[in-house]
Design an enzyme around this catalytic site. Sequence first.
Site, PDB file in Angstrom:
ATOM      1  N   CYS A 167      48.124  42.913  72.202  1.00 23.67           N
ATOM      2  CA  CYS A 167      47.080  41.928  72.504  1.00 23.67           C
ATOM      3  C   CYS A 167      47.206  41.350  73.907  1.00 23.67           C
ATOM      4  O   CYS A 167      46.478  40.423  74.276  1.00 23.67           O
ATOM      5  CB  CYS A 167      47.066  40.867  71.425  1.00 23.67           C
ATOM      6  N   HIS A 305      46.621  31.738  74.785  1.00 23.48           N
ATOM      7  CA  HIS A 305      46.515  32.923  73.929  1.00 23.48           C
ATOM      8  C   HIS A 305      46.333  32.549  72.466  1.00 23.48           C
ATOM      9  O   HIS A 305      45.840  33.358  71.679  1.00 23.48           O
ATOM     10  CB  HIS A 305      47.789  33.780  74.075  1.00 23.48           C
ATOM     11  N   HIS A 341      39.936  36.890  67.523  1.00 25.37           N
ATOM     12  CA  HIS A 341      40.911  37.580  68.358  1.00 25.37           C
ATOM     13  C   HIS A 341      40.390  38.983  68.662  1.00 25.37           C
ATOM     14  O   HIS A 341      40.429  39.864  67.798  1.00 25.37           O
ATOM     15  CB  HIS A 341      42.245  37.650  67.627  1.00 25.37           C
TER      16      HIS A 341
END
Lengths: 414, 103
Positions: A167, A305, A341
């Site tokens: 990610c 994040h 996400h």
Amino acid sequence: MIAVPPDPHRIVITGIGLTAPNGNALGEYRASLLEGRSGVSPYEIRYFGKTLAGICDFDELRYQKRKAVRRGTRAGSIGIYCAQEAVADAGLDWENVDKSRVGVYVGVTEHGNVETENEVFQLKGYDYDTQFWSHHHNPRTVANNPAGEISLNMGITGPHYSIGAACAAGNAGFVQGAQMLRLGDCDLAIAGGVSESIHTFGIFASFHSQGALATHDDPTQASRPFDLDRNGIVVAEGGCLYVLERFSDAQARGASIYGELVGYAINSDASDFVLPNPERQAECMLLALQRAGLVAEQIDIVSTHATGTTSGDIQESMALRQVFGDSRKTYFNNTKSFIGHAMGAAGALELTGNLPAFRDGVCHPTINVEQLDPDCALDGLVYNEPRELKRVDYLLNNSFGMLGINSAVIIKRV
Amino acid sequence: MPPVRPGRGAKVKTENEMTGEQIRTAIIDILGDIAPDDDLSDLKDDVAFRDQLELDSMDFLDIVMELRKRYRVEVPEEDYGQLASMHSTVTYLEPKMQDVEVA
């Protein structure tokens, strides 16, 4: 002898193409972020059943024929849409661009799961007799597929490949593009990240098994980083690719510049497959600051994040306090609260959502904070409502991923 | 597409077995999926597919795969050239598909 490009180290963003669950172009996406519009919807996928996801509704056929869509992958279609939009946005005379000097660097969290799952599902109908296995399997699942589909679609003959970085991939793709420009490997880089992950049941089932998949009666409130009632991740698809150029080239052609990359860092936790490590995260941010020649309080906005997991948000908050604890002028926001996400696209989409702040001076919030978790209560956290800042000169964008990969990029107003 | 079962060695053509025209229709169905951007309404049977449609080698493999999936008909690699045009394809497939019963 390799020609040394002039002023090779100043890299700027001159074009943006994106698809997010709440916008298919920067203007629409930014408006959604300022108006608190979520892109999370009910979703259903084979085997796993009903869940939630960030789903994109861009028009695949704007830049592809139906046959190319059928033959390729969703990641490829997302990449093509973003790359075409980025090139158009950059105002390039694309017809006359030397395509052998264009590089394509696409960050991905994973690739091939969607296609493999689909094909195994179809093979089940033939009692797993592999003579019915598609010859499209290999070209669809090679790791360079999304970047390769872009090169095929746009006639780009320079280098193309994907960057697998969990990610952190959106940042990693961006960094790769910048590095290749600095090395003189290309004159234009199409770089960023894409994700087709909502089309694999495996990612939902795996997060669920890990106790890290978000649930909520109201899909738009399911992604809630820093809130006490957060219960996990909302998986999203999406993409964001930049046109990157050397500053001197951009200036020479009178390009509009969104921002300049002035610092970045990528490091590794070397401590756990999935659990983050705040010490290493802090080191990553500090290294990016050091390379940019900045101190923490010069950063106006940190794009966090945080994914909405119980422990991950607290650990990033610890890292942020360590780096920015003494800064009185740094604000923090989070874009996953709107879109979920977006995996390989997350870093690029989240940075991009903040880039207009250089022009409008507004820090978009993290939404869905009803009860702020005291362990995540950063002093400068902008939540639920946008905040007008006097002036934004520097953004820092965090993206972290499994196997302990951390990344931070710092962008300067130009 | 309803499933079509292989026949059990019937030698005499019955009403349920595929005629040349039905094979042509089956090929048109397959081409419709493989070349969705092309107009198949005025496909000329004696002109090569490649000269009328945007087909490449992966597409021809798709035709072979779809024949296998839908009709359990095997086209060995040495016979791929027989799939050049509609006419040659139907001519080639007729004996292979005579035992295929239309469901």
